[in-house]
Design a protein around this motif. Sequence first.
Motif, short mmCIF file in Angstrom:
data_model
loop_
_atom_site.label_atom_id
_atom_site.label_comp_id
_atom_site.label_asym_id
_atom_site.label_seq_id
_atom_site.Cartn_x
_atom_site.Cartn_y
_atom_site.Cartn_z
N ARG A 118 0.83 -1.20 0.00
CA ARG A 118 0.00 0.00 0.00
C ARG A 118 0.86 1.25 0.00
O ARG A 118 0.38 2.33 -0.36
N GLU A 119 2.10 1.14 0.44
CA GLU A 119 3.00 2.28 0.53
C GLU A 119 3.41 2.76 -0.86
O GLU A 119 3.65 1.95 -1.76
N ARG A 120 3.54 4.06 -1.00
CA ARG A 120 4.00 4.68 -2.25
C ARG A 120 5.48 4.38 -2.44
O ARG A 120 6.26 4.48 -1.51
N LEU A 121 5.85 4.01 -3.66
CA LEU A 121 7.26 3.78 -3.96
C LEU A 121 8.00 5.10 -3.93
O LEU A 121 7.53 6.10 -4.47
N ARG A 122 9.13 5.12 -3.34
CA ARG A 122 9.93 6.36 -3.24
C ARG A 122 10.99 6.39 -4.30
O ARG A 122 11.57 5.51 -4.71
#
Length: 122
Positions: A118-122
């Motif tokens: 769910r985390e945005r790719l950095r």
Amino acid sequence: MTTERWPTELRLAKDRRSLRVVFDDGTAFDLPAEYLRVTSPSAEVQGHSPAERKTVPGKKDVEIVGVEPVGNYAVKLVFDDLHDSGIYGWNYLYELGAHYEEKWQAYLAELAAKGLSRERLR
């Protein structure tokens, strides 16, 4: 025969992270922006058949930046990731609210099965 649902209120939260939808039968749902984004009725997400449906990762922090009416039958939601091609009909919004828990759990299971986050790719 399906029952046509009609909203009496659409309200975007101040933090733009959820949309409150109240229907004429008194039912109310607070739908998270992430949930609305990953279940977008757009062809980009749903494809043109069930086999083409996409699992959309990285939207935990997505916000709704626009709610635009589409005739008197739907709204187009604009997200801060620039996704804006989904037309959310009243019955679809009702379905998303009424079946939130099962749809959300299915989404989380799909992410896990595909090794997505769910985390945005950095």
